[in-house]
Design a protein around this motif. Structure first.
Motif, PDB file in Angstrom:
ATOM      1  N   ALA A 493       0.828  -1.203   0.000  1.00  0.00           N
ATOM      2  CA  ALA A 493       0.000   0.000   0.000  1.00  0.00           C
ATOM      3  C   ALA A 493       0.865   1.256   0.000  1.00  0.00           C
ATOM      4  CB  ALA A 493      -0.925  -0.006   1.211  1.00  0.00           C
ATOM      5  N   SER A 494       1.936   1.253   0.800  1.00  0.00           N
ATOM      6  CA  SER A 494       2.834   2.410   0.852  1.00  0.00           C
ATOM      7  C   SER A 494       3.515   2.637  -0.487  1.00  0.00           C
ATOM      8  CB  SER A 494       3.888   2.211   1.947  1.00  0.00           C
ATOM      9  OG  SER A 494       3.283   2.133   3.222  1.00  0.00           O
ATOM     10  N   ASP A 495       3.873   1.552  -1.147  1.00  0.00           N
ATOM     11  CA  ASP A 495       4.504   1.663  -2.463  1.00  0.00           C
ATOM     12  C   ASP A 495       3.535   2.267  -3.477  1.00  0.00           C
ATOM     13  OD1 ASP A 495       6.741   1.080  -4.296  1.00  0.00           O
ATOM     14  OD2 ASP A 495       5.319  -0.328  -5.206  1.00  0.00           O
ATOM     15  N   ALA A 496       2.260   1.903  -3.372  1.00  0.00           N
ATOM     16  CA  ALA A 496       1.249   2.465  -4.277  1.00  0.00           C
ATOM     17  C   ALA A 496       1.114   3.973  -4.067  1.00  0.00           C
ATOM     18  CB  ALA A 496      -0.095   1.778  -4.046  1.00  0.00           C
ATOM     19  N   VAL A 497       1.175   4.407  -2.810  1.00  0.00           N
ATOM     20  CA  VAL A 497       1.097   5.833  -2.507  1.00  0.00           C
ATOM     21  C   VAL A 497       2.327   6.557  -3.045  1.00  0.00           C
ATOM     22  CG1 VAL A 497       0.958   7.553  -0.673  1.00  0.00           C
ATOM     23  CG2 VAL A 497      -0.324   5.424  -0.472  1.00  0.00           C
ATOM     24  N   GLU A 498       3.500   5.945  -2.891  1.00  0.00           N
ATOM     25  CA  GLU A 498       4.735   6.548  -3.394  1.00  0.00           C
ATOM     26  C   GLU A 498       4.665   6.756  -4.905  1.00  0.00           C
ATOM     27  OE1 GLU A 498       7.627   7.538  -1.793  1.00  0.00           O
ATOM     28  OE2 GLU A 498       6.520   7.280   0.071  1.00  0.00           O
ATOM     29  N   LYS A 499       4.172   5.755  -5.615  1.00  0.00           N
ATOM     30  CA  LYS A 499       4.060   5.869  -7.072  1.00  0.00           C
ATOM     31  C   LYS A 499       3.105   7.000  -7.453  1.00  0.00           C
ATOM     32  CE  LYS A 499       5.075   1.009  -8.094  1.00  0.00           C
ATOM     33  NZ  LYS A 499       4.529  -0.287  -8.604  1.00  0.00           N
ATOM     34  N   PHE A 500       1.991   7.106  -6.741  1.00  0.00           N
ATOM     35  CA  PHE A 500       1.022   8.175  -7.008  1.00  0.00           C
ATOM     36  C   PHE A 500       1.657   9.536  -6.748  1.00  0.00           C
ATOM     37  CE2 PHE A 500      -2.362  11.106  -6.008  1.00  0.00           C
ATOM     38  CZ  PHE A 500      -3.383  10.776  -6.880  1.00  0.00           C
ATOM     39  N   SER A 501       2.376   9.648  -5.632  1.00  0.00           N
ATOM     40  CA  SER A 501       3.009  10.910  -5.266  1.00  0.00           C
ATOM     41  C   SER A 501       4.027  11.347  -6.309  1.00  0.00           C
ATOM     42  CB  SER A 501       3.682  10.780  -3.896  1.00  0.00           C
ATOM     43  OG  SER A 501       4.417  11.937  -3.573  1.00  0.00           O
ATOM     44  N   GLU A 502       4.846  10.412  -6.771  1.00  0.00           N
ATOM     45  CA  GLU A 502       5.881  10.742  -7.744  1.00  0.00           C
ATOM     46  C   GLU A 502       5.284  11.145  -9.085  1.00  0.00           C
ATOM     47  OE1 GLU A 502       9.069  11.075  -7.388  1.00  0.00           O
ATOM     48  OE2 GLU A 502       9.080  10.511  -5.271  1.00  0.00           O
ATOM     49  N   ARG A 503       4.221  10.458  -9.483  1.00  0.00           N
ATOM     50  CA  ARG A 503       3.674  10.685 -10.821  1.00  0.00           C
ATOM     51  C   ARG A 503       2.743  11.889 -10.889  1.00  0.00           C
ATOM     52  NH1 ARG A 503       0.821   6.130 -14.755  1.00  0.00           N
ATOM     53  NH2 ARG A 503       0.492   7.519 -16.547  1.00  0.00           N
ATOM     54  N   CYS A 505       2.063  14.195  -8.010  1.00  0.00           N
ATOM     55  CA  CYS A 505       2.225  15.243  -6.989  1.00  0.00           C
ATOM     56  C   CYS A 505       3.662  15.746  -6.897  1.00  0.00           C
ATOM     57  CB  CYS A 505       1.780  14.722  -5.617  1.00  0.00           C
ATOM     58  SG  CYS A 505       0.174  13.924  -5.601  1.00  0.00           S
ATOM     59  N   ASN A 506       4.473  15.478  -7.912  1.00  0.00           N
ATOM     60  CA  ASN A 506       5.874  15.909  -7.915  1.00  0.00           C
ATOM     61  C   ASN A 506       6.637  15.433  -6.682  1.00  0.00           C
ATOM     62  OD1 ASN A 506       5.605  17.393 -10.371  1.00  0.00           O
ATOM     63  ND2 ASN A 506       4.639  19.060  -9.221  1.00  0.00           N
ATOM     64  N   GLY A 507       6.235  14.287  -6.163  1.00  0.00           N
ATOM     65  CA  GLY A 507       6.951  13.694  -5.038  1.00  0.00           C
ATOM     66  C   GLY A 507       6.722  14.366  -3.701  1.00  0.00           C
ATOM     67  N   VAL A 508       5.721  15.250  -3.618  1.00  0.00           N
ATOM     68  CA  VAL A 508       5.481  16.000  -2.375  1.00  0.00           C
ATOM     69  C   VAL A 508       5.216  15.070  -1.199  1.00  0.00           C
ATOM     70  CG1 VAL A 508       3.864  17.562  -1.212  1.00  0.00           C
ATOM     71  CG2 VAL A 508       4.663  18.077  -3.526  1.00  0.00           C
ATOM     72  N   PHE A 509       4.513  13.961  -1.450  1.00  0.00           N
ATOM     73  CA  PHE A 509       4.119  13.073  -0.355  1.00  0.00           C
ATOM     74  C   PHE A 509       5.026  11.853  -0.227  1.00  0.00           C
ATOM     75  CE2 PHE A 509       0.325  15.329  -1.795  1.00  0.00           C
ATOM     76  CZ  PHE A 509      -0.107  15.889  -0.602  1.00  0.00           C
ATOM     77  N   SER A 510       6.136  11.852  -0.942  1.00  0.00           N
ATOM     78  CA  SER A 510       7.079  10.745  -0.824  1.00  0.00           C
ATOM     79  C   SER A 510       7.803  10.824   0.511  1.00  0.00           C
ATOM     80  CB  SER A 510       8.095  10.786  -1.971  1.00  0.00           C
ATOM     81  OG  SER A 510       7.424  10.638  -3.217  1.00  0.00           O
ATOM     82  N   LEU A 511       8.122   9.676   1.066  1.00  0.00           N
ATOM     83  CA  LEU A 511       8.722   9.624   2.396  1.00  0.00           C
ATOM     84  C   LEU A 511      10.228   9.820   2.371  1.00  0.00           C
ATOM     85  CD1 LEU A 511       6.681   6.671   3.938  1.00  0.00           C
ATOM     86  CD2 LEU A 511       6.312   9.121   4.211  1.00  0.00           C
ATOM     87  N   ASP A 512      10.839   9.727   1.213  1.00  0.00           N
ATOM     88  CA  ASP A 512      12.301   9.881   1.132  1.00  0.00           C
ATOM     89  C   ASP A 512      12.717  11.328   1.368  1.00  0.00           C
ATOM     90  OD1 ASP A 512      12.445   7.240   0.576  1.00  0.00           O
ATOM     91  OD2 ASP A 512      12.486   7.509  -1.607  1.00  0.00           O
TER      92      ASP A 512
END
Length: 512
Positions: A493-503, A505-512
Motif C-alpha cells: 500500500a505504501s509503495d502504491a502511494v509513493e508511485k502516485f506521489s511521484e507521478r 504530486c511531484n513527489g510531495v508526499f514521498s517519504l524519502d
C-alpha cells in the motif's frame, strides 16, 4: 457521560444564528435570535437550543478564550459550533438516529456553516454590519431567513435535509477545482483574460475563467475565488443552468430524482419570519417590509442571445424593464463589484468591475459591447481548444486509486470523479470517514498548540474489509486515499502511494 439534548422536538436537523451581544436583558432573550431552522419550531424550543449553545460557549471560553467550543457530542445529538463573526455564532444540531446513512464528519458539517456564511457576506456584506444598520433586527433576520432557506434547498430530499455524510469523505468543501491545461492553451487563456479585463478601460478588474465546473484562470484572491467559484457551480455553469439545480446539489443527493425547490422548502417550514415581530417578547418594529435580494433562488439565471447570463434577482429598471446588474462584495478589497458573466458552450467568463468606476447600467452596457466586439472571437477559440483537450468527467481518474488531494494554502483540491467513488464499498467509506475524523482532530490540536508550524502526519489503517485507508499531510498539502484492491501488506500500500506521489504530486508526499 453523555450530555442529553434538552429539546424533545423531532426535527433531525436544527440550524441557528444568534448574536451574543443582543438579548442579554431578562425578558429580551428572543432578541438574540437572528435565524432558526426549522422556523416553525416553538420559540421556547428555539430559546432552549440557543440557551444551551450560549452556555457551552461561555463555559468553554473559560478554558480556551481564543478557541472556544467547536463541537459537543451529546447522547442523541451532535452540536456543531462556528463563530462566523465576533460574537455572531452559527450552530447546527444534528440528531443521531439509527439511519445507517447518518454518519458524518463534524468538520464537514462545520464547512457547510462556513460556506453559507461566506456566500451571504459575498452578496450582502457582514452580518454585524446589517445588525448595526437596523438595530431592531428585522433587516438581518429577513435577509438571513431567505438566504439560508434558499441555500438549504440544495440539501433537501422531500421534507428532510440530507447533509454531507460518509459518502462525501473524498470531497473538500471550501476549495476550488482546477482544470489542468497545456502550455499553448494556457497562453491563449491568459491572452483572453487580458483582452477581457481591458474592455473596462483603465479600471482595475478581476476575472474568473471556468470550463465546465473547473477553474481555468483566476485573478482573484484565494478566498474570493473560492466564494465566486462556489456560487458559479451552484447557479451559473452550463450544468447548473441546464438542470435547474447545481452539480453539487445533484452530487449531494446521489441519483435521486427528487429535487425540492426553494419555494417548497419555504412552504414546508412555514413562512414565519414575522414570528419574532409578533411575539410579545420582541420589540415593536413598526413596518418591517424589507427588499430582499435572493441570489440562491433556483432557475433565476438564463443565457441571453448575446451570450451574457441574465437574471432579475437584483430587480429591474422601472423605465425600460432591463434587469439590474448583479453585484457582490470582495473580501480582499472590501469593494462592491458588478458581476458580468459570459458563456459560450462549456466556457464561462466572469468579470468583476468596481461599482464606483462605471456609470451604472449605462456603463455596464458599454463594457458588454466592448466584450462582444473585442473578446467574443477569442472566447470561441479558447472554448474550442479546451474542448479538444477535455477528457470528460473522468479526466482525473487514476486507475486503481480513489483519492483526494488538498492544497490548503491555495484552497485547491482534486479528487477521484464521483462516479468512481461510488464503486467503493460502504464499509470502506465509513472507515475512511473515521480516518478523516482522526486527521481533523490532529489538525485541531496542532492549531491549538499555537506553534505556528505545520506538522507532518501519516496515518495508514487497515479496514475490516482489508481496504487500506491512507492519509499523508505535509507542508500544507494533504493526500487521502482508499485502496480496496491493494495487496495485504502495508509495504504494498505504501509503495502504491509513493508511485502516485511521484507521478501526480511531484513527489510531495514521498517519504524519502
Amino acid at each position: 457521560m453523555g450530555l442529553k439534548s434538552e429539546n424533545g422536538a423531532s426535527e433531525a436537523v436544527k440550524l441557528c444564528v444568534f448574536d451574543l451581544r443582543r438579548g442579554q436583558t431578562e425578558g429580551q432573550e428572543l432578541d438574540k435570535i437572528l435565524f432558526f431552522y426549522p422556523a416553525d419550531l416553538p420559540l421556547s424550543a428555539q430559546l432552549s437550543v440557543i440557551g444551551l449553545s450560549e452556555g457551552l460557549i461561555t463555559f468553554t471560553r473559560i478554558f480556551s478564550p481564543e478557541a472556544p467550543c467547536e463541537v459537543i457530542e451529546a447522547e442523541v445529538h451532535s452540536h456543531v459550533f462556528y463563530e462566523a463573526e465576533p460574537d455572531i455564532w452559527m450552530v447546527m444540531v444534528v440528531e443521531k438516529d439509527k439511519d445507517s446513512e447518518a454518519i458524518w464528519r463534524i468538520d464537514a458539517l462545520r464547512k457547510v456553516l462556513e460556506e453559507v456564511h461566506s456566500l451571504f457576506v459575498m452578496f450582502h456584506g457582514s452580518i454585524r454590519t446589517l445588525v448595526d444598520k437596523e438595530p431592531t433586527g428585522g433587516l438581518i433576520r429577513t435577509h438571513l431567513y431567505y438566504f439560508i432557506m434558499d441555500f438549504l434547498s440544495d440539501f433537501s430530499i422531500g421534507k428532510k435535509l440530507q447533509l454531507p455524510n460518509f459518502r462525501e469523505s473524498l470531497k473538500e468543501r471550501g476549495t476550488i477545482q482546477m482544470l489542468t491545461v497545456g502550455r499553448e492553451a494556457a497562453i491563449e487563456v491568459q491572452s483572453l483574460v487580458r483582452v477581457l479585463e481591458s474592455c473596462a478601460g483603465s479600471t482595475h478588474c478581476y476575472s474568473l475563467t471556468m470550463f465546465q465546473d473547473l477553474v481555468v484562470s483566476s485573478s482573484l484572491s484565494p478566498i474570493d475565488a473560492v466564494r465566486l467559484f462556489t456560487y458559479a457551480v451552484l447557479r451559473l455553469t452550463p450544468l447548473a443552468l441546464s438542470s435547474g439545480v447545481s452539480s453539487w446539489s445533484s452530487s449531494r443527493k446521489g441519483n435521486t430524482s427528487c429535487n425540492t425547490s426553494a419555494g417548497a422548502v419555504l412552504a414546508n417550514s412555514g413562512l414565519v419570519v414575522d414570528q419574532y415581530y409578533n411575539s410579545p417578547d420582541a420589540s415593536a418594529l413598526g413596518s418591517h417590509s424589507y427588499p430582499v435580494v435572493r441570489p440562491l433562488q433556483h432557475a433565476k439565471w438564463s443565457k441571453g442571445k448575446d451570450g451574457f447570463l441574465v437574471t432579475d434577482i437584483w430587480g429591474a429598471d422601472v423605465n425600460n424593464l432591463v434587469p439590474t446588474s448583479p453585484t457582490i462584495w470582495l473580501h480582499q478589497t472590501e469593494e462592491k463589484m458588478y458581476l458580468l458573466a459570459y458563456q459560450h458552450r462549456g466556457l464561462t467568463m466572469i468579470l468583476l468591475i468596481p461599482v464606483s468606476s462605471v456609470n451604472g447600467e449605462q456603463g455596464i452596457a458599454m463594457v458588454k459591447q466592448q466584450i462582444l466586439e473585442n473578446a467574443s472571437l477569442k472566447m470561441f477559440k479558447v472554448e474550442e481548444k479546451l474542448s479538444r483537450g477535455w477528457g470528460g468527467e473522468n479526466a482525473y481518474h487514476v486507475s486503481g486509486y480513489r483519492y483526494l488531494l488538498v492544497d490548503g494554502d491555495r484552497y485547491i483540491s482534486r479528487a477521484s470523479p464521483p462516479g468512481k467513488v461510488t464503486t467503493l464499498t460502504k464499509e470502506s467509506l465509513i472507515a475512511f470517514c473515521k480516518l478523516r475524523e482522526e486527521v481533523d482532530s490532529e489538525k485541531s490540536r496542532a492549531k491549538c498548540d499555537n506553534s505556528g508550524c505545520e506538522k507532518d502526519l501519516e496515518l495508514s489503517i487497515r479496514a475490516k474489509n482489508n481496504a487500506w485507508l491512507i492519509a499523508r499531510l505535509t507542508r500544507g498539502k494533504e493526500l487521502y486515499m482508499v485502496l480496496e484492491k491493494a495487496n495485504e501488506t502495508l509495504l504494498y500500500a505504501s509503495d502504491a502511494v509513493e508511485k502516485f506521489s511521484e507521478r501526480y504530486c511531484n513527489g510531495v508526499f514521498s517519504l524519502d
